[in-house]
Design a protein around this motif. Structure first.
Motif, PDB file in Angstrom:
ATOM      1  N   ASP A  28      -8.523  -0.203  13.153  1.00  0.00           N
ATOM      2  CA  ASP A  28      -7.422   0.457  12.613  1.00  0.00           C
ATOM      3  C   ASP A  28      -7.374   1.895  13.035  1.00  0.00           C
ATOM      4  O   ASP A  28      -6.463   2.313  13.107  1.00  0.00           O
ATOM      5  CB  ASP A  28      -7.599   0.544  10.943  1.00  0.00           C
ATOM      6  CG  ASP A  28      -7.720  -0.777  10.308  1.00  0.00           C
ATOM      7  OD1 ASP A  28      -6.875  -1.768  10.909  1.00  0.00           O
ATOM      8  OD2 ASP A  28      -7.845  -0.661   8.915  1.00  0.00           O
ATOM      9  N   LEU A  29      -8.497   2.404  13.564  1.00  0.00           N
ATOM     10  CA  LEU A  29      -8.495   3.659  14.133  1.00  0.00           C
ATOM     11  C   LEU A  29      -8.391   3.827  15.469  1.00  0.00           C
ATOM     12  O   LEU A  29      -8.542   4.732  16.283  1.00  0.00           O
ATOM     13  CB  LEU A  29      -9.650   4.376  13.534  1.00  0.00           C
ATOM     14  CG  LEU A  29     -10.285   4.553  12.103  1.00  0.00           C
ATOM     15  CD1 LEU A  29     -11.311   5.410  11.856  1.00  0.00           C
ATOM     16  CD2 LEU A  29      -8.714   5.137  11.480  1.00  0.00           C
ATOM     17  N   GLY A  30      -7.877   2.776  16.335  1.00  0.00           N
ATOM     18  CA  GLY A  30      -7.483   2.485  17.533  1.00  0.00           C
ATOM     19  C   GLY A  30      -8.354   1.669  18.593  1.00  0.00           C
ATOM     20  O   GLY A  30      -7.957   1.733  19.790  1.00  0.00           O
ATOM     21  N   ALA A  31      -9.808   1.594  18.027  1.00  0.00           N
ATOM     22  CA  ALA A  31     -10.469   0.886  19.028  1.00  0.00           C
ATOM     23  C   ALA A  31     -10.167  -0.632  19.141  1.00  0.00           C
ATOM     24  O   ALA A  31      -9.400  -1.330  18.372  1.00  0.00           O
ATOM     25  CB  ALA A  31     -11.987   0.654  18.365  1.00  0.00           C
ATOM     26  N   GLU A  32     -10.441  -1.060  20.321  1.00  0.00           N
ATOM     27  CA  GLU A  32      -9.812  -2.731  20.732  1.00  0.00           C
ATOM     28  C   GLU A  32     -11.109  -3.244  20.503  1.00  0.00           C
ATOM     29  O   GLU A  32     -12.248  -3.089  20.672  1.00  0.00           O
ATOM     30  CB  GLU A  32      -9.827  -2.583  22.427  1.00  0.00           C
ATOM     31  CG  GLU A  32      -9.582  -3.941  22.826  1.00  0.00           C
ATOM     32  CD  GLU A  32      -7.943  -4.428  22.455  1.00  0.00           C
ATOM     33  OE1 GLU A  32      -7.873  -5.569  22.174  1.00  0.00           O
ATOM     34  OE2 GLU A  32      -7.252  -3.457  22.437  1.00  0.00           O
ATOM     35  N   ILE A 346      -7.475   5.661   4.939  1.00  0.00           N
ATOM     36  CA  ILE A 346      -7.686   7.325   5.512  1.00  0.00           C
ATOM     37  C   ILE A 346      -6.314   7.602   6.302  1.00  0.00           C
ATOM     38  O   ILE A 346      -5.815   6.887   6.852  1.00  0.00           O
ATOM     39  CB  ILE A 346      -8.940   7.093   6.521  1.00  0.00           C
ATOM     40  CG1 ILE A 346     -10.290   6.433   6.153  1.00  0.00           C
ATOM     41  CG2 ILE A 346      -9.181   8.583   7.418  1.00  0.00           C
ATOM     42  CD1 ILE A 346     -11.104   6.259   7.420  1.00  0.00           C
ATOM     43  N   THR A 347      -5.979   8.949   5.885  1.00  0.00           N
ATOM     44  CA  THR A 347      -4.928   9.450   6.481  1.00  0.00           C
ATOM     45  C   THR A 347      -5.104  10.732   7.387  1.00  0.00           C
ATOM     46  O   THR A 347      -6.117  11.413   7.082  1.00  0.00           O
ATOM     47  CB  THR A 347      -4.040   9.935   5.308  1.00  0.00           C
ATOM     48  OG1 THR A 347      -3.562   8.845   4.470  1.00  0.00           O
ATOM     49  CG2 THR A 347      -2.702  10.524   6.064  1.00  0.00           C
ATOM     50  N   PHE A 348      -4.629  10.635   8.466  1.00  0.00           N
ATOM     51  CA  PHE A 348      -4.895  11.629   9.485  1.00  0.00           C
ATOM     52  C   PHE A 348      -3.543  12.411   9.511  1.00  0.00           C
ATOM     53  O   PHE A 348      -2.513  11.938   9.688  1.00  0.00           O
ATOM     54  CB  PHE A 348      -5.278  11.125  10.932  1.00  0.00           C
ATOM     55  CG  PHE A 348      -6.530  10.318  10.744  1.00  0.00           C
ATOM     56  CD1 PHE A 348      -7.790  11.137  10.979  1.00  0.00           C
ATOM     57  CD2 PHE A 348      -6.656   9.182  10.572  1.00  0.00           C
ATOM     58  CE1 PHE A 348      -9.045  10.342  11.183  1.00  0.00           C
ATOM     59  CE2 PHE A 348      -8.011   8.551  10.451  1.00  0.00           C
ATOM     60  CZ  PHE A 348      -9.341   9.119  10.714  1.00  0.00           C
ATOM     61  N   SER A 349      -3.728  13.736   9.941  1.00  0.00           N
ATOM     62  CA  SER A 349      -2.619  14.471  10.186  1.00  0.00           C
ATOM     63  C   SER A 349      -1.874  14.256  11.517  1.00  0.00           C
ATOM     64  O   SER A 349      -0.536  14.691  11.673  1.00  0.00           O
ATOM     65  CB  SER A 349      -2.648  16.030  10.050  1.00  0.00           C
ATOM     66  OG  SER A 349      -3.442  16.447  10.952  1.00  0.00           O
ATOM     67  N   ALA A 350      -2.763  13.605  12.574  1.00  0.00           N
ATOM     68  CA  ALA A 350      -1.889  13.569  13.777  1.00  0.00           C
ATOM     69  C   ALA A 350      -2.559  12.186  14.360  1.00  0.00           C
ATOM     70  O   ALA A 350      -1.575  11.449  15.041  1.00  0.00           O
ATOM     71  CB  ALA A 350      -2.726  14.506  14.731  1.00  0.00           C
ATOM     72  N   ALA A 353      -4.054   5.773  11.532  1.00  0.00           N
ATOM     73  CA  ALA A 353      -4.359   4.516  11.677  1.00  0.00           C
ATOM     74  C   ALA A 353      -3.287   3.542  12.257  1.00  0.00           C
ATOM     75  O   ALA A 353      -2.025   3.781  12.068  1.00  0.00           O
ATOM     76  CB  ALA A 353      -4.799   4.102  10.363  1.00  0.00           C
ATOM     77  N   GLU A 354      -3.514   2.535  13.200  1.00  0.00           N
ATOM     78  CA  GLU A 354      -2.680   1.453  13.704  1.00  0.00           C
ATOM     79  C   GLU A 354      -2.586   0.167  13.130  1.00  0.00           C
ATOM     80  O   GLU A 354      -3.816  -0.361  12.843  1.00  0.00           O
ATOM     81  CB  GLU A 354      -2.807   1.475  15.181  1.00  0.00           C
ATOM     82  CG  GLU A 354      -2.957   2.957  15.604  1.00  0.00           C
ATOM     83  CD  GLU A 354      -3.211   3.075  17.276  1.00  0.00           C
ATOM     84  OE1 GLU A 354      -3.962   2.059  17.755  1.00  0.00           O
ATOM     85  OE2 GLU A 354      -2.813   3.750  17.936  1.00  0.00           O
TER      86      GLU A 354
END
Length: 380
Positions: A28-32, A346-350, A353-354
């Motif tokens: 979710d945080l971008g890892a493949e 989890i929420t990030f400002s920049a 999650a994908e």
């Protein structure tokens, strides 16, 4: 924008819940994430009902944003593909029995010799020591052995398991934390390391105040139903049509509670003016609160008590929980492809999650991954 872990390759040799949950969080945080499955697939594919379009909702819960390849590690060609994936990976996550991957040359010492930067995360039931390694690790067993079940249920009833595999989820989160910490250390050293997490240690850590009661205070906690050993009120209290959870965790909140209930004098009553007194005298205080609460419904009391600044809430079923989260703007459900899933918390400002890929079918990406890993990619 790309997720905060974009560019990382994760080899997921785990199955069931703890490992797949950890790798989904990373995905979710971008890892493949490449999910390596035995030819029969992850066990949870067959854990049904319930299902969506014939697919187990248990499997769907923890496997989005991954690519699936089915490999038989006893087959030399498949094993070569698995090893190549491990050699390229930044992170490998596995939950075989401790030492179970060594016979395939997929253990940490062997892989680290060829891939010094590898973060290798192992999740087990009871650790890799001689005694713990021999024990099969299932969440329910750990709920029993850790003491959680001794705390769950009515005081005069039988012990109960939690409604979810709580320590599998907790161990998955601990594994994710360990992986992220090891990745940070790699920035300084250039070297990976072996991260080990086990369900029993996660359980004892996650029992927090209850395990501390014993190790620091010598007190063995017991079942108290929905009551809290150190706070009151902090439990369901009956209104005219059902229970409302009320948690007055400090003197100020208690004062606000009794004011909205119309009995402000209770806050200055010497039996109830401090938390430890309220806890000790709960048998006297509880009926006084219930007497007031029983005059109105949960729907009537809930907004008034919240408005007064006292935490409270109705006891919902899962559909009610999702509906409430939606009502307050948390948008708890995201649809990936045609599959509804629960949003990453989890929420990030920049770097958000994908949600790129729905949970894959077995070996859905096998051909393209084999071509990539073996160098036999074709061009049209």
């Amino acid at each position: 924008m790309s997720g905060p872990l974009s560019g990382l390759l994760v080899a997921d040799f785990s199955r069931i819940l703890a490992g797949p949950y950890a790798t989904m969080l990373l995905a979710d945080l971008g890892a493949e994430v490449v999910k390596v499955e035995a030819p029969g697939g992850d066990d949870t594919r067959s854990w049904q009902p319930p299902v969506r379009d014939g697919i187990s909702t248990y499997y769907l819960a923890v496997n989005r944003n991954k690519r699936s390849i089915a490999l038989d590690l006893k087959d030399p060609d498949d094993l070569a593909v698995a090893r190549e994936l491990a050699h390229r990976a930044d992170v490998l996550v596995e939950n075989f029995r401790p030492g179970g991957l060594a016979r395939f040359g997929l253990d940490y010492p062997t892989l680290a010799a060829a891939n010094a930067g590898l973060i290798y995360a192992s999740i087990s039931g009871f650790g890799s020591g001689p005694k713990g390694a021999a024990l099969p690790g299932y969440d329910l067993i750990v709920q029993a052995i850790s003491g959680l079940m001794s705390l769950t249920g009515s005081p005069d009833g039988e012990p109960f398991r939690a409604g979810i595999s709580v320590f599998d989820v907790m161990a998955g989160m601990h594994a994710t934390i360990g992986v992220l910490a090891a990745l940070n250390a790699r920035h300084e050293t250039g070297l990976g390391q072996h991260v080990e997490v086990n369900l029993l240690s996660s359980a004892l850590s996650g029992l927090v105040n209850q395990s501390s009661a014993y190790v620091a205070g010598g007190v063995v906690p017991t079942r108290m139903g929905n009551s809290h050993p150190s706070l009151f009120p902090y439990e369901p209290l009956p209104c005219s049509d059902g229970d409302l959870i009320i948690t007055a965790g400090n003197n100020g909140q208690f004062r606000k509670l009794v004011e909205v209930l119309g009995v402000p004098g209770l806050a200055d009553d010497p039996r109830f003016d401090r938390n430890e007194k309220r806890t000790a005298n709960r048998a006297v205080l509880r009926p006084l609160l219930v007497e007031r609460l029983s005059t109105r419904t949960t729907a009537e009391w809930f907004p008034e008590i919240i408005a007064a600044g006292v935490p409270c809430g109705p006891i919902n079923s899962i559909d009610g929980g999702v509906a409430f989260a939606t009502e307050i703007g948390l948008d708890p459900v995201v649809t990936v492809g045609s599959t509804p899933t629960v949003r990453n918390p989890i929420t990030f400002s920049a770097t958000q999650a994908e949600y790129r890929l729905p949970p894959p079918s077995l070996d859905e990406h096998g051909a393209e991954l084999r071509a990539w890993l073996t160098g036999k990619e074709t061009t049209e």
